[in-house]
Design a protein around this motif. Sequence first.
Motif, PDB file in Angstrom:
ATOM      1  N   UNK A  70       0.809  -1.204   0.149  1.00  0.00           N
ATOM      2  CA  UNK A  70      -0.012  -0.024   0.059  1.00  0.00           C
ATOM      3  C   UNK A  70       0.635   1.078   0.148  1.00  0.00           C
ATOM      4  N   UNK A  71       0.511   2.515   0.124  1.00  0.00           N
ATOM      5  CA  UNK A  71       0.992   3.459   0.119  1.00  0.00           C
ATOM      6  C   UNK A  71       1.946   3.878   1.245  1.00  0.00           C
ATOM      7  N   UNK A  72       1.632   3.506   2.334  1.00  0.00           N
ATOM      8  CA  UNK A  72       2.811   3.560   3.577  1.00  0.00           C
ATOM      9  C   UNK A  72       3.902   2.501   3.408  1.00  0.00           C
ATOM     10  N   UNK A  73       3.715   1.476   2.523  1.00  0.00           N
ATOM     11  CA  UNK A  73       4.779   0.702   2.345  1.00  0.00           C
ATOM     12  C   UNK A  73       5.615   0.985   1.199  1.00  0.00           C
ATOM     13  N   UNK A  74       4.977   1.804   0.293  1.00  0.00           N
ATOM     14  CA  UNK A  74       5.872   2.182  -0.609  1.00  0.00           C
ATOM     15  C   UNK A  74       6.428   3.409  -0.239  1.00  0.00           C
ATOM     16  N   UNK A  75       6.001   4.446   0.697  1.00  0.00           N
ATOM     17  CA  UNK A  75       6.770   5.327   1.220  1.00  0.00           C
ATOM     18  C   UNK A  75       8.109   4.794   2.151  1.00  0.00           C
ATOM     19  N   UNK A  76       7.912   3.584   2.797  1.00  0.00           N
ATOM     20  CA  UNK A  76       8.973   3.053   3.507  1.00  0.00           C
ATOM     21  C   UNK A  76       9.856   2.643   2.568  1.00  0.00           C
ATOM     22  N   UNK A  77       9.405   2.055   1.446  1.00  0.00           N
ATOM     23  CA  UNK A  77      10.375   1.314   0.616  1.00  0.00           C
ATOM     24  C   UNK A  77      11.312   2.530  -0.211  1.00  0.00           C
ATOM     25  N   UNK A  78      10.657   3.495  -0.433  1.00  0.00           N
ATOM     26  CA  UNK A  78      11.509   4.642  -1.292  1.00  0.00           C
ATOM     27  C   UNK A  78      12.659   4.885  -0.029  1.00  0.00           C
ATOM     28  N   UNK A 115      20.612  11.993  -4.509  1.00  0.00           N
ATOM     29  CA  UNK A 115      20.350  13.267  -4.170  1.00  0.00           C
ATOM     30  C   UNK A 115      18.716  13.266  -4.711  1.00  0.00           C
ATOM     31  N   UNK A 116      18.654  12.724  -5.846  1.00  0.00           N
ATOM     32  CA  UNK A 116      17.303  12.687  -6.230  1.00  0.00           C
ATOM     33  C   UNK A 116      16.264  11.564  -5.512  1.00  0.00           C
ATOM     34  N   UNK A 117      17.031  10.340  -5.368  1.00  0.00           N
ATOM     35  CA  UNK A 117      16.261   9.460  -4.396  1.00  0.00           C
ATOM     36  C   UNK A 117      15.899   9.786  -3.283  1.00  0.00           C
ATOM     37  N   UNK A 118      16.799  10.383  -2.383  1.00  0.00           N
ATOM     38  CA  UNK A 118      16.589  11.023  -1.060  1.00  0.00           C
ATOM     39  C   UNK A 118      15.403  11.832  -1.133  1.00  0.00           C
ATOM     40  N   UNK A 119      15.345  12.848  -2.243  1.00  0.00           N
ATOM     41  CA  UNK A 119      14.418  13.743  -2.252  1.00  0.00           C
ATOM     42  C   UNK A 119      12.977  13.021  -2.397  1.00  0.00           C
ATOM     43  N   UNK A 120      13.081  12.079  -3.153  1.00  0.00           N
ATOM     44  CA  UNK A 120      11.665  11.496  -3.598  1.00  0.00           C
ATOM     45  C   UNK A 120      11.239  10.671  -2.293  1.00  0.00           C
ATOM     46  N   UNK A 121      12.278  10.304  -1.404  1.00  0.00           N
ATOM     47  CA  UNK A 121      11.707   9.596  -0.209  1.00  0.00           C
ATOM     48  C   UNK A 121      11.276  10.462   0.587  1.00  0.00           C
ATOM     49  N   UNK A 122      11.783  11.624   0.794  1.00  0.00           N
ATOM     50  CA  UNK A 122      11.525  12.910   2.018  1.00  0.00           C
ATOM     51  C   UNK A 122      10.232  13.269   1.580  1.00  0.00           C
ATOM     52  N   UNK A 123       9.983  13.420   0.239  1.00  0.00           N
ATOM     53  CA  UNK A 123       8.578  13.924  -0.171  1.00  0.00           C
ATOM     54  C   UNK A 123       7.462  13.114   0.101  1.00  0.00           C
ATOM     55  N   UNK A 124       7.694  11.905   0.098  1.00  0.00           N
ATOM     56  CA  UNK A 124       6.337  11.115   0.664  1.00  0.00           C
ATOM     57  C   UNK A 124       6.778  10.301   2.042  1.00  0.00           C
ATOM     58  N   UNK A 125       7.326  11.059   2.893  1.00  0.00           N
ATOM     59  CA  UNK A 125       7.545   9.993   4.035  1.00  0.00           C
ATOM     60  C   UNK A 125       6.315  10.076   5.012  1.00  0.00           C
ATOM     61  N   UNK A 126       5.425  11.009   4.815  1.00  0.00           N
ATOM     62  CA  UNK A 126       4.112  10.928   5.732  1.00  0.00           C
ATOM     63  C   UNK A 126       3.441   9.675   5.307  1.00  0.00           C
ATOM     64  N   UNK A 127       3.708   9.041   4.068  1.00  0.00           N
ATOM     65  CA  UNK A 127       2.704   8.066   3.764  1.00  0.00           C
ATOM     66  C   UNK A 127       1.606   8.474   2.991  1.00  0.00           C
ATOM     67  N   UNK A 128       0.530   7.604   3.176  1.00  0.00           N
ATOM     68  CA  UNK A 128      -0.815   8.035   2.559  1.00  0.00           C
ATOM     69  C   UNK A 128      -1.295   7.051   1.814  1.00  0.00           C
TER      70      UNK A 128
END
Length: 564
Positions: A127-135, A156-169
């Motif tokens: 789900x979305x929360x797992x995808x956020x953790x996966x990134x 840097x781009x990978x880290x920004x992608x993970x930061x952008x969705x760190x709250x899940x959803x």
Amino acid sequence: MSRAPQPFDHAVRSDERLVLDAEAVRAWSARTAEALGRERAAIDAINVFPVADGDTGTNLYLTADAAHRAVEAVFAAPGATGDRAPDTADAVRAMAHGALLEARGNSGTILSQLLRGMAGVLAEGADGDHLARALATAASSARAAVAHPEEGTILTVAAAAATGCRDGGTLPDVARRAYEGARTALEATPGQLAVLGAAGVVDAGGQGLVAVLGALLETVTGTAPEALPPSPAPAPAAAGTTESCGPGGEGPGYEVLYLLEAEDAAVELLKARLDALGDSLVVVGGDGLWNVHVHVDDAGAAVEAGIEAGRPHRIRVTHFAAAPAPEPHRADEAPAHARGERAHRARAVVAVLPGEGLAGLCAEAGATTVQARPGEPPAGDDLLAAVRRAHAREVVLLPNDTDLRAAAATAAERARAEGIRVALIPTRAAVQGIAALAVHEPDRSFDEDVVAMTAAAGATRYAELAVAERQSFTSAGVCQAGDVLGLIEGDVAVIGQDLTDTARTVLDRMLQAGGELVTLVVADSAPPGLAATLETHVRRGYLAVDTVTYHAGEGAPPLLIGVE
């Protein structure tokens, strides 16, 4: 606990996915390969870091294509329907494994680690929360795999992608935030890395990752993101410059990649050794299988380090620029041991061989040979003398015996101190040395020659037949004096009474794992007709396998077997 509303929250449309199931992973892998195939030329054109060799887009595409083919193989497997249909875990693990096996270049290797990091989390939930953790896991594991990470890159781009969705959803929300975060970070890369700023381009690997996340977003939402604006060509000064990932200056001349089967502890030692040899070091993988990428000047040393760590295969070496030819020695600059001797050759092979016949055969092929007599292994001084006797500026040393590795390493170091360039290929049996010598080409560059010889030796499995001198315990059971022992890769695998029958059994066991060429090295002490009997056995039972026979003469084990 309820989650606070996020800027991208919206009502989920009927065509959006809430779970990244196996079919969604399949579609994502296909879209990723398609997107990178479509953008490969544009990404190649802006490739100025870590090396301006114009292949980042191609490497990313080939890596993604291998990942997609691995996913398709899971779905095409027999019985992959009904209750046995692939699930998310099967699909994401296949995607990551396919990328690991075929990862190309610096960015492709990092992409494979990003997929591996995602797979470990998505196998637990999709789900979305797992995808956020996966990134997040992907970004941190990829950064850890790079010896000297730089900002303004795919990391840097990978880290920004993970930061952008760190709250899940929800899955669409997370995919959208990850994509937007990556895209924003990509636009900022020219201000983070001087070579990008000088060229006036964004990071090529980062742009590739944005394409990967764009394919994920389209898979989840059903809508493709807006295309990135065309990137300008690099400024002329940057386009023709080869930059190093390390602390300034021009980079090394070769890119070396190989898969490696090795334990974790050995890989940590390998990283330290390769880091000292070159730069752009990336080692990804785990669970005994790794993909190694490094830029070096001495490609042979990089491969040799892999052999000492474990079992390297699928070795690839790429020139960034033509290596300069070695300068000839002047007579007054020759090492002391060579003064007054005949002129130096450019390159020679020194091989340790059992049996007079085998030594003579290899000498005819141009090798300087050292004969190993029963119970009298050559010492380091003997090997050093052979290296000197070769009268060459470059020497490939083939010890052809596990027990000689330390002596060979000592001889190589002493020869290097005298100004001779020596590459030690730690061959463990004479048949591996024969395989290496068969592909030796003195006219190509030293590094390319060493890599080709190392690959040939590493692709050769070996066995030996011997007669037990006393009763003893072996890995195959208790043997008695006079028993015939079939040793495969150094371990007793078969105990028999008849040498010919035992040889057939050993051959069958070795060929169960496949093979294209069988090499038989027969000593004078072997039964008459042994070679002909074994050649017939291989010809009848293994139609696609060729056989070649050499005579070792006296002083060798009754039979040596190689399977390539």
